[in-house]
Motif scaffolding. Structure first.
Motif, PDB file in Angstrom:
ATOM      1  N   PHE A 114      35.175 -37.569   1.673  1.00 43.77           N
ATOM      2  CA  PHE A 114      36.539 -37.750   1.124  1.00 43.77           C
ATOM      3  C   PHE A 114      36.507 -39.261   0.463  1.00 43.77           C
ATOM      4  O   PHE A 114      37.022 -39.933   1.184  1.00 43.77           O
ATOM      5  CB  PHE A 114      37.704 -37.448   1.646  1.00 43.77           C
ATOM      6  N   LEU A 180      38.785 -38.666  10.598  1.00 42.63           N
ATOM      7  CA  LEU A 180      38.747 -37.477   9.985  1.00 42.63           C
ATOM      8  C   LEU A 180      37.649 -37.511   8.831  1.00 42.63           C
ATOM      9  O   LEU A 180      36.813 -36.292   8.939  1.00 42.63           O
ATOM     10  CB  LEU A 180      40.060 -37.188   9.311  1.00 42.63           C
ATOM     11  N   VAL A 184      33.996 -34.851   9.138  1.00 40.71           N
ATOM     12  CA  VAL A 184      33.811 -33.849   8.037  1.00 40.71           C
ATOM     13  C   VAL A 184      32.268 -34.414   7.392  1.00 40.71           C
ATOM     14  O   VAL A 184      31.410 -33.524   6.959  1.00 40.71           O
ATOM     15  CB  VAL A 184      34.806 -33.699   6.775  1.00 40.71           C
TER      16      VAL A 184
ATOM     17  N   MET B   1      35.822 -43.882  -9.541  1.00 39.98           N
ATOM     18  CA  MET B   1      34.641 -44.612 -10.228  1.00 39.98           C
ATOM     19  C   MET B   1      34.475 -43.464 -11.522  1.00 39.98           C
ATOM     20  O   MET B   1      34.440 -42.258 -11.271  1.00 39.98           O
ATOM     21  CB  MET B   1      33.385 -44.691  -9.722  1.00 39.98           C
ATOM     22  N   GLU B   2      34.057 -43.922 -12.869  1.00 44.19           N
ATOM     23  CA  GLU B   2      33.761 -43.092 -13.608  1.00 44.19           C
ATOM     24  C   GLU B   2      32.650 -41.868 -13.707  1.00 44.19           C
ATOM     25  O   GLU B   2      32.840 -40.965 -13.817  1.00 44.19           O
ATOM     26  CB  GLU B   2      33.345 -43.793 -14.999  1.00 44.19           C
ATOM     27  N   HIS B   3      31.902 -42.673 -12.912  1.00 40.91           N
ATOM     28  CA  HIS B   3      30.574 -41.746 -12.736  1.00 40.91           C
ATOM     29  C   HIS B   3      30.887 -40.571 -11.913  1.00 40.91           C
ATOM     30  O   HIS B   3      30.511 -39.408 -12.195  1.00 40.91           O
ATOM     31  CB  HIS B   3      29.610 -42.532 -12.130  1.00 40.91           C
ATOM     32  N   VAL B   4      31.593 -40.778 -10.835  1.00 43.12           N
ATOM     33  CA  VAL B   4      32.006 -39.656  -9.989  1.00 43.12           C
ATOM     34  C   VAL B   4      32.792 -38.708 -10.695  1.00 43.12           C
ATOM     35  O   VAL B   4      32.666 -37.473 -10.436  1.00 43.12           O
ATOM     36  CB  VAL B   4      32.741 -40.211  -8.647  1.00 43.12           C
ATOM     37  N   HIS B  11      30.457 -32.489  -6.421  1.00 40.16           N
ATOM     38  CA  HIS B  11      30.896 -32.995  -5.256  1.00 40.16           C
ATOM     39  C   HIS B  11      32.153 -32.094  -4.666  1.00 40.16           C
ATOM     40  O   HIS B  11      32.601 -32.360  -3.727  1.00 40.16           O
ATOM     41  CB  HIS B  11      31.621 -34.240  -5.565  1.00 40.16           C
ATOM     42  N   ASP B  13      33.680 -29.354  -2.520  1.00 38.46           N
ATOM     43  CA  ASP B  13      33.185 -28.824  -1.200  1.00 38.46           C
ATOM     44  C   ASP B  13      34.438 -28.295  -0.715  1.00 38.46           C
ATOM     45  O   ASP B  13      35.171 -28.996   0.102  1.00 38.46           O
ATOM     46  CB  ASP B  13      32.401 -29.825  -0.238  1.00 38.46           C
ATOM     47  N   GLU B  15      34.745 -25.900   1.628  1.00 40.76           N
ATOM     48  CA  GLU B  15      34.602 -25.895   3.019  1.00 40.76           C
ATOM     49  C   GLU B  15      34.948 -27.423   3.711  1.00 40.76           C
ATOM     50  O   GLU B  15      35.765 -27.482   4.766  1.00 40.76           O
ATOM     51  CB  GLU B  15      33.174 -25.692   3.665  1.00 40.76           C
ATOM     52  N   ALA B  16      34.573 -28.316   3.011  1.00 44.98           N
ATOM     53  CA  ALA B  16      34.924 -29.798   3.789  1.00 44.98           C
ATOM     54  C   ALA B  16      36.240 -30.020   3.607  1.00 44.98           C
ATOM     55  O   ALA B  16      37.129 -30.465   4.454  1.00 44.98           O
ATOM     56  CB  ALA B  16      34.114 -30.774   3.061  1.00 44.98           C
ATOM     57  N   SER B  17      36.985 -29.655   2.492  1.00 45.85           N
ATOM     58  CA  SER B  17      38.634 -30.016   2.269  1.00 45.85           C
ATOM     59  C   SER B  17      39.146 -29.056   3.423  1.00 45.85           C
ATOM     60  O   SER B  17      40.227 -29.367   4.086  1.00 45.85           O
ATOM     61  CB  SER B  17      39.136 -29.653   1.225  1.00 45.85           C
ATOM     62  N   MET B  19      38.048 -27.857   6.431  1.00 41.91           N
ATOM     63  CA  MET B  19      37.844 -28.576   7.642  1.00 41.91           C
ATOM     64  C   MET B  19      38.763 -29.894   7.836  1.00 41.91           C
ATOM     65  O   MET B  19      39.295 -30.101   8.938  1.00 41.91           O
ATOM     66  CB  MET B  19      36.230 -29.122   7.634  1.00 41.91           C
ATOM     67  N   GLY B  20      38.697 -30.597   6.574  1.00 40.92           N
ATOM     68  CA  GLY B  20      39.605 -32.026   6.884  1.00 40.92           C
ATOM     69  C   GLY B  20      40.859 -31.575   7.329  1.00 40.92           C
ATOM     70  O   GLY B  20      41.712 -32.409   7.990  1.00 40.92           O
TER      71      GLY B  20
END
Lengths: 537, 206
Positions: A114, A180, A184, B1-4, B11, B13, B15-17, B19-20
């Motif tokens: 994140f 956190l 993750v 950032m523009e690139h991101v 990017h 995910d 599952e990651a959110s 889990m967070g």
């Protein structure tokens, strides 16, 4: 080794031009490397303030009686010194700077899970720091409770405590969000083939640390909220006049603040576990034992808080239990020390600056650890409780442990972070002055504590004079060493010779990317094969 | 950032959110956990005073608020399912119902606290400090702190749900990217769950 293909990967993260220019390119950047440096620079500012206050205390104690400040000022100085050093330097210390910078690269990721949350946690850090500073600059009187904010004085004191308490709360939030994010990231973003037991030890230590940050910090958060509400509304929970129990405050405070000691020391141990194998050119000894001891420290560390309160009024059973648990938590730390020493055995030792810092880390950490056992033993504790002995002990662990590891880590990773090498001779000179000064500053305090000099007084009896002079002299030598180290690093970041990609011949992933790393670290996410590992020399 | 931003899809995910969010819920549980420990200790030390003071609270309003929160938990769970079934209209409707229920909860809370204030009971009030015992002071101190902190969480949950609703209407939260709504739901269940413990501890145990 790599030919940059991504348009954003043609230049390093330092030169990359994004949407924003100048300073905004930094404070709006979600790049984990830039955030790591933002933390480092903001910490440096606070560290200078903290060191200045520490020097002022040592100057006050150079002679009995009033030297440069009156007792009230002395109380304020040790309070602000403690709050800054604990909440803004050693707790975020290694995770926020090197964790942010190197965790994603070491596990083969382009960033943390994140990135925006990561930037937000830096904003919280700055907000918390500003709140604490505002308690010094405004209102009637600087906080004078000590960094522990013990009840009932923390709501009886007429000083400007609310912003300081709220600042510590906000800093806790920053710590929680970083933890956190790291958990993750480690779960979700390890490179293909990098199983848990192929992960380098620094990320492992960050993982253990992150769980403590996550699970212990909210308890102190709510405790500080209760103290603040006690000040504003008289809710009564910690006020004996209203039926509350101030000892309960101490319990709740140390339920967080003892694990917080491991938030400080675990990443330090992780950095040492990277430095020792690199400069011994040898596989780390007992890789799994180090991981197991990291997790054991993180776990057992939750159950030892009572050893801060042996003289506060606890049942005998509670005292015995906390004492034995305190001894048990020393075992995994000792395991790590044995592993580091065994790694060096028959290795090709390369005594560069990072290695010197790492070896002296082991030395001061052992002194700090053994003196911790003295404090963990019930009978000895009663004798030296609240004396200079305690101050010496936790400075050996907290400043000796985290400080030496931090300087070891910065000398180790500096060529990767800035693409330039520092002056190696001055680095060693700085280390020598710092180490000698450190030992001269804190060792006499063990003696003073044993002789009965209490902590947190601006004055002392004449028989303590000689040792205090020695200690104050040490503070100047140490600060001189610190100046050499910092100036050398600052000069080298600008003008040092260009560093090779892997100057120490290390095997972890961060040394496979260009120095300084490009924006997204890797063009192709690396793949770990069957035989690859972080320490295969 | 523009690139991101350009490459934001790879990017993403889910599952990651999730889990967070679960990790964040752990921290919330420990935050309230500290308060529950304080409550348990003071109840143990002052059993009679806590029992007497508990009778001051209005069980009817408490029960109504419990039902409101349980129903709102159901509606937000249903909205998650209907988003998966790509029924945008129903998702929006269910979220609106959730928001209305949350507001009703806060209004009830306002009147409930208002009645206490009318009786001269608030932290540090003269009536509390002079006429009532230490156990009662602690009970009402904790009552206001814990229900107040819970109400604050209701407000935060409301804001998150409003943001989610807004993004669903814009289409940036949809069946393929449902994380924000799912996390809003998880958070709302947490707020509900904490109330499930607060209600018996303050209102029902006599």
């Amino acid at each position: 080794m790599q030919t940059a293909t991504h348009p954003s990967n043609e230049v390093s993260y330092l030169d990359y031009k994004g949407k924003y220019k100048g300073i905004f390119g930094w404070i709006f950047s979600t790049d984990h490397k830039r955030i790591g440096l933002l933390y480092m620079y903001s910490m440096l500012v606070m560290f200078v303030v903290g060191v200045g206050l520490g020097l002022a205390m040592k100057l006050e104690l150079i002679a009995p009686g009033k030297t440069i400040m009156d007792p009230g000022t002395y109380n304020a100085v040790f309070t602000v010194h403690g709050v800054i050093m604990i909440f803004m330097i050693v707790i975020p210390g290694l995770p926020a700077v090197f964790g942010n910078f190197f965790l994603p690269i070491m596990i083969g990721a382009k960033d943390v899970s994140f990135p925006k949350l990561n930037l937000l946690s830096w904003y919280f850090y700055v907000a918390g720091a500003l709140l604490v500073i505002s308690s010094v600059l405004f209102g009637n009187g600087t906080p004078d409770t000590g960094w522990t904010f013990y009840a009932p004085y923390s709501f009886k004191s007429g000083t400007n405590l609310l912003p300081a308490i709220f600042g510590a709360f906000v800093l806790g939030f920053s710590s929680i969000l970083t933890g956190l994010n790291f958990i993750v990231t480690i779960h979700r973003m390890r490179a293909p083939g990098m199983t848990w037991f192929k992960m380098p030890l620094f990320p492992w230590s960050l993982y253990g640390t992150a769980w403590i940050q996550l699970l212990a910090t909210p308890v102190v958060g709510i405790t500080l909220v209760l103290v603040a509400l006690e000040r504003i509304f008289n809710i009564g929970v910690f006020d004996p006049a209203l039926g509350g129990d101030p000892i309960l405050y101490q319990h709740l405070f140390w339920i967080y603040s003892h694990p917080a000691v491991y938030v400080m020391i675990l990443p330090a141990m992780g950095a040492i576990s990277e430095i020792i194998p690199t400069f011994s050119q040898k596989h780390i000894f007992g890789y799994r034992a180090i991981i197991a001891s990291t997790l054991a420290i993180a776990f057992v560390g939750y159950f030892v808080w009572g050893h801060h309160m042996f003289t506060s009024g606890m049942s005998g059973t509670a005292q015995y239990t906390f004492s034995i648990l305190t001894f048990i938590v020393a075992i995994p730390s000792a395991i790590k020390v044995f592993n580091w020493i065994s790694t060096m055995h028959k290795g090709s030792i390369n005594p560069e600056a990072p290695f010197l810092w790492a070896v002296s880390f082991i030395f001061v950490f052992m002194i700090g650890g053994f003196s911790g056992l003295v404090l963990g033993a019930l009978a000895a504790n009663v004798h030296v409780h609240d004396t200079a002995f305690v101050v010496a002990h936790f400075h050996f662990i907290v400043f000796g442990g985290v400080g030496f590891a931090f300087f070891g880590a910065i000398h180790y990773w500096f060529p990767k972070m800035f693409g330039r090498m520092y002056d190696k001779v001055w680095a060693k000179v700085g280390w020598a002055f710092f180490t000698v000064g450190f030992l001269t500053l804190y060792s006499p305090m063990f003696y003073l504590g044993m002789m009965g000099m209490p902590r947190r007084y601006y004055d002392y009896l004449p028989e303590f004079h000689a040792a205090n002079i020695l200690s104050s002299l040490g503070s100047w030598v140490m600060t001189f060493g610190l100046l050499i180290v910092v100036i050398n690093l600052f000069r080298s970041a600008k003008n040092g010779p260009i560093a090779e990609m892997n100057p120490w011949n290390s095997k972890t992933l961060e040394w496979t990317v260009p120095s300084p790393p490009p924006l997204e670290n890797f063009d192709e996410i690396p793949v770990y094969g069957e035989k690859d590992g972080p320490y295969e020399y | 950032m523009e690139h991101v931003a350009q490459h934001s899809d790879p990017h993403y995910d889910q599952e990651a959110s999730k889990m967070g969010m679960w990790l964040f819920i752990f921290t919330e549980l420990l935050l309230f956990g500290g308060l529950f420990i304080v409550y348990a200790i003071y109840r143990f030390m002052n059993p009679e005073a806590f029992q007497m003071a508990g009778k001051e609270l209005n069980i009817t309003i408490g029960a109504i608020n419990t039902i409101i929160l349980l129903v709102s938990s159901m509606t937000i769970a249903m909205s998650t399912s209907s988003l998966q079934k790509k029924n945008k209209g129903l998702t929006v409707l269910l979220l609106e119902i959730t928001i209305i229920l949350a507001v009703i909860f806060l209004i009830n809370k306002y009147f409930e606290w208002g009645v206490k204030f009318d009786h001269g009971i608030w932290p540090g009030s003269e009536h509390l400090l002079n006429d009532l015992g230490k156990g009662e002071i602690l009970f009402f101190g904790l009552y206001f702190v814990m229900t107040g902190l819970h109400a604050l969480h209701i407000v935060v949950g409301l804001v998150i749900i409003v943001v989610a609703l807004n993004k669903i209407q814009k289409g940036t939260v949809n069946a393929d990217r449902p994380s924000l709504l799912e996390n809003a739901g998880l958070y709302w269940h947490l707020v509900d769950l904490i109330w499930i413990f607060l209600f018996p501890l303050f209102y029902l145990i006599h």
